[in-house]
Structures are given as structure tokens and as C-alpha cells.
Design a protein around this motif. Structure first.
Motif: not given
Ligand SMILES: Nc1ncnc2c1ncn2[C@@H]1O[C@H](COP(=O)(O)OP(=O)(O)OP(=O)(O)O)[C@@H](O)[C@H]1O
Ligand SMILES: [Mg+2]
Length: 499
Positions: A347-350, A340-343, A314-316, A305-310
Motif C-alpha cells: 500500500t505504501m509503495s502504491a 498485514i505487514v506485506t500488504q 482492514k479485513m486481515s 488500487d489503494l481502496g482495494q488494498q486498504l
């Protein structure tokens, strides 16, 4: 054998009344002849000398007729000792009252003692003067031996019971007062015999057992069902507690009347401690396993989860950086920045979700009762099972430890409802009540099957018990008479409040 002496009743009893037989002349000398068998029958003259002697008398005493005729009857008695009435006494009594009875030691010719009964009947002539005495004796040696043996075996049994150290073995009166005591009882309970005999056995129960009427119920069950057995805490004379296994059995006489009870108590404290150690060991293993599972779950969530999102984030960010470095500052780059802000928010909510699974942050933010409400809502939404809550804390402020424990208890009970109950409705109750706080989770499901309590791979209910125990509470887990399963715990207020 029926023996009668001119109108006298049969030779039974030891009454010393009656006027004695009235016989005339020679007839009294033939008295002995007709009677044989086990009774030694002889006559004495008025001063107690032997006049007639039958075969049984010879067999029992060892004296032949020739030797004893004319001899004083006192030769049949051991040399005067405290427990033997003087033979002259016996004759004097017979002369005075008509007859006299004695049961006790006699002496054989060879000096050996034998136990016998003798009935002496005074015989008077028509004119009323004393003609002599008729006597019938019965050798009771064997009966006496049997009784002595019985007494000895009773004594041996008593000595054996007295010396038993691992069991308290004693007797109670029909109303429950201690009547006897043994070494084991003294060792286990700490009272000496003289301190405890006469006291009611409820003294061995802790106050809560006495208040619940346990001692009376134990006697009631024993007398109606023939036995009662229980395990529980009992109190020693110094006030310390021990874990006891108790068996009470009624004692009845031939007519069925209750004479009292025997009580056998074993101290199982050590046994219980080992059981608890084993229990704690199992719990520790279960906790270790749960921690391992938890770590795996967190690792998976962090990775998937976190790994994917991060990675996406990072790509963005890299693309945005390249755009900005190339001097592009267009609508596209602005949209990219917004993405990036939304992502980042996601991530923070995860992160928050993973953290709150580790420890319900609601407990810290809102307190126990709102956190339980939240749990109930979540549960209801997820499983479609109606949840009623009756939560009140009054003035109560739960300590962190108590809040966490109660939250986890409710959580496990709800998980069980979802997994095992097939329920349509659950009620969660948290209510202070005088000096206790009650926590209950009741469902209307099918209840637990008979094999469920001993499952070796089930730790949920075990964990609930353990949490309750750590807070000095009491737990009842099981099926309700009206159907469904109930998890009920009751905590003393002073072990759950915030200090
Ligand atoms: N609400 C319930 N209704 C019916 N049966 C229940 C209920 N709660 C518990 N049980 C029975 O009691 C057993 C023991 O429960 P416990 O929570 O200790 O273990 P578990 O749920 O099987 O496994 P876990 O260790 O994951 O909790 C269950 O397997 C189930 O048979
Ligand atoms: Mg469970």
C-alpha cells in the motif's frame, strides 16, 4: 517638320553657338511663308520689330499680322518679372552668338500667359552687318500643363505618404541608408526625420538581429527576388521593442539599375499581444483540462488500487483482532500478522507511485540529470526504443522551476516519440554552452506531417513552447533536414540557475 534657315541645322537643342544665317536681300522675308502648322514663325528687323508673321503665330499669340507688323517683339512677353529674360537680352545674345534659345512664359494679346520655346537666329547680309532675326516659336502649354499636373500629383502622393500614421513608409539608398521619412515612421520608430535620414536602417534591429546579419539579408532578398517580407522585433529610438511587419521592395530605373528601396513597416505589437493572450487562454484551458484528467486518474487509482488494498488490509486486521481477542496465538495468527505487514508495504509503495506521478520526486531527491536518466531508462524499457543521453551540467545548479520545466519538456518530447515518431533511436542532450544551456531531444523517426502544427487539440508542443518562453529561452520544434523530429530549446543561464 524640318525647318532650316539657309544652311542652319534643324531647330532642335538649345545650343547658342553658330554664326547665324547669311541671306541676301528680300529672301529673308519669305522665310515664314513656307512653314505652317504648329510653329509660329516670324522675322524681326535689326532692332526687334516684327516684319513677317505666319498663321501659326497669329493662332498662338492672338495678334493678327496687321496689328503686330512694326511692333516691337517685346509685346510677346509678360511685363518684366524675375523669371522672364528681357526680350532685348534674347536678341542681344542671338546677335552676339548667332542664335539664342529661350523656354518659358510668353504673353498672348489678351494678357494670358503661355509656355513656349523660341529659337532666335541672327541673320546677316553678305557684308556681315545685322539684317534682322528669324524666330521660330513652339507653344508648349499643353506639355507644360501635363508636367505641372504630374508635379502636382507627385506632391499629392508625397503629402499622402507623409500623413499616413499607421505605416512607416520611407526609402532607403541602395546600401540601406534612410533617405526619406514620414509621419508614420516618426510615430512608430520615434525618430524625427532630421535625426534619422542618412543613418543605416540596421539601427532599427535589435543587437541579435544585427549580429545575425538580418538587415543585409533583407536587402539581398529584396534585390534578388523583388521583395522581402519579415515579422520580428524591432527597436524604437528610446530602446523599447515593438513587433513589426516589414516589406522591402527594390526601386530600379529604366535600365534596371538599383536606385534604392522602399520600406513599409507596420507596428503589430498590439496584434501580437492579442495573439499571445489568445495563446495563453488556450493554454489555460488545456491546463484546466489536464488538471481535471489528473484528478480523475488519481481518484480512480485511489479507489481501485489503494481502496482495494486498504479494504483487504482492514479485513486481515479485523480477523487478526478477533483471533487475538479469542486468545488464539498460533502459527496462523503469526502468518496473518506477516501478511498485514506485506500488504502495508504494498500500500505504501502504491501511495509513493501515485505521489511521484504527481511530481517527479526524483527531481527533489536526485536532481535533474539523474531524473532524466531514469526517465530515459523507463522509456527505453517500456517502448523498446534505444535512448542515448548526453547530459552534463558542469558547474550549473538548476533552479527548481527550471528543473521541473526541463524534465516536463523531455517527458512530453519522449511521449511524442512513442506516440507519433515510429523511431528506433532517441538522443537526449542537456549541455551548457557559454552563456546558454541547450536542451535537445532528437529522434530518427518519420517526422511530423504538414498538418501537425495547426492541430487545435494538440497542447504538448504548445506547452513546451510556453515553458521555454517562461524561462526566457528560444525554442525550435520541427523536422530535421536529415529526417526525424527535433525539440530544441536554448535557455540563458541566468534564468535557469539556482539563486
Ligand atoms: N517526435 C515526433 N515525430 C513525429 N511527429 C511528431 C513528433 N512530435 C510531435 N509530432 C507531431 O506534432 C503534433 C503535435 O504534437 P503535440 O505534442 O503538440 O500534440 P499531440 O501529441 O498530438 O497531443 P497532446 O496534446 O496530447 O500532446 C503531433 O500530433 C504529431 O503529429
Ligand atoms: Mg504530445
Amino acid at each position: 517638320m524640318e525647318v532650316s534657315v539657309t544652311g542652319e541645322p534643324g531647330l532642335t537643342g538649345n545650343e547658342e553657338t553658330g554664326s547665324g544665317g547669311k541671306v541676301s536681300g528680300e529672301r529673308r522675308y519669305h522665310f515664314a511663308i513656307d512653314i505652317d502648322g504648329e510653329y509660329a514663325v516670324f522675322t524681326l528687323d535689326s532692332i526687334g520689330q516684327v516684319e513677317t508673321w505666319n498663321a501659326a503665330a497669329e493662332r498662338v499669340t492672338g495678334y493678327g499680322a496687321v496689328e503686330i507688323l512694326g511692333k516691337p517683339f517685346s509685346v510677346l512677353y509678360p511685363a518684366a518679372s524675375a523669371d522672364v529674360p528681357l526680350p532685348t537680352d534674347l536678341l542681344a545674345r542671338a546677335a552676339a552668338t548667332g542664335r539664342a534659345y529661350y523656354e518659358g512664359w510668353h504673353a498672348r494679346k489678351d494678357g494670358a500667359r503661355f509656355w513656349a520655346s523660341v529659337l532666335v537666329i541672327a541673320q546677316r547680309r553678305e557684308q556681315g552687318d545685322l539684317a534682322g532675326f528669324a524666330a521660330v516659336a513652339h507653344d508648349f502649354s499643353s506639355r507644360h500643363l501635363i508636367e505641372a499636373r504630374l508635379r502636382r500629383s507627385e506632391q499629392r502622393l508625397q503629402v499622402m505618404i507623409d500623413s499616413v500614421e499607421d505605416y512607416a513608409i520611407f526609402m532607403l539608398s541602395p546600401t540601406g541608408e534612410v533617405a526619406t521619412w514620414n509621419t508614420g515612421a516618426e510615430r512608430i520608430k520615434g525618430y524625427r526625420a532630421e535625426e534619422i535620414i542618412g543613418h543605416h536602417f540596421s539601427i532599427f534591429y535589435p543587437p541579435e538581429g544585427r549580429a545575425a546579419g538580418l538587415p543585409e539579408r533583407m536587402l539581398e532578398t529584396a534585390s534578388t527576388q523583388g521583395r522581402s517580407e519579415a515579422e520580428g522585433w524591432r527597436v524604437r529610438s528610446d530602446g523599447s521593442r515593438f513587433w513589426a511587419d516589414v516589406i522591402i521592395t527594390p526601386i530600379r530605373d529604366d535600365t534596371g539599375t538599383l536606385q534604392g528601396f522602399t520600406k513599409v513597416t507596420r507596428d503589430l505589437t498590439e496584434h501580437k499581444r492579442l495573439e499571445e493572450l489568445e495563446h495563453v487562454g488556450k493554454l489555460a484551458a488545456a491546463a484546466e483540462r489536464a488538471r481535471e484528467d489528473e484528478k480523475k486518474r488519481i481518484a480512480r487509482e485511489l479507489h481501485d488500487d489503494l481502496g482495494q488494498q486498504l479494504t483487504a488490509l482492514k479485513m486481515s486486521a479485523v480477523i487478526l483482532k478477533q483471533e487475538v481477542e479469542a486468545g488464539h496465538c498460533t502459527m496462523k495468527t503469526a502468518a496473518m500478522a506477516r501478511g498485514i505487514v506485506t500488504q502495508t508495504d504494498e500500500t505504501m509503495s502504491a501511495v509513493r507511485r501515485i505521489a511521484s506521478d504527481l511530481r517527479p520526486t526524483m527531481l527533489d531527491d536526485l536532481g535533474l540529470l539523474p531524473a532524466v536518466e531514469w526517465l530515459a531508462d523507463e522509456f527505453s524499457r517500456r517502448y523498446g526504443i534505444k535512448v542515448n543521453t548526453r547530459l552534463s551540467a558542469g558547474e550549473l545548479e538548476f533552479s527548481d522551476t527550471a528543473a521541473t520545466a526541463i524534465f516536463r519538456i523531455v517527458q512530453e518530447a519522449l511521449t511524442n516519440v512513442a506516440r507519433h515518431a515510429y523511431a528506433t533511436e532517441v538522443t537526449i542532450t542537456i549541455e551548457p554552452e557559454s552563456s546558454q544551456c541547450e536542451v535537445r531531444i532528437d529522434d530518427d523517426g518519420r517526422g511530423a506531417g504538414p498538418a501537425s502544427s495547426g492541430k487545435s487539440d494538440s497542447f504538448g508542443l504548445l506547452g513546451i513552447r510556453e515553458r521555454v518562453r517562461q524561462l526566457n529561452g528560444a525554442a525550435w520544434l520541427g523536422n530535421k533536414p536529415e529526417g526525424g523530429f527535433s525539440v530544441k530549446a536554448s535557455f540563458p543561464l541566468d534564468s535557469i540557475v539556482h539563486r
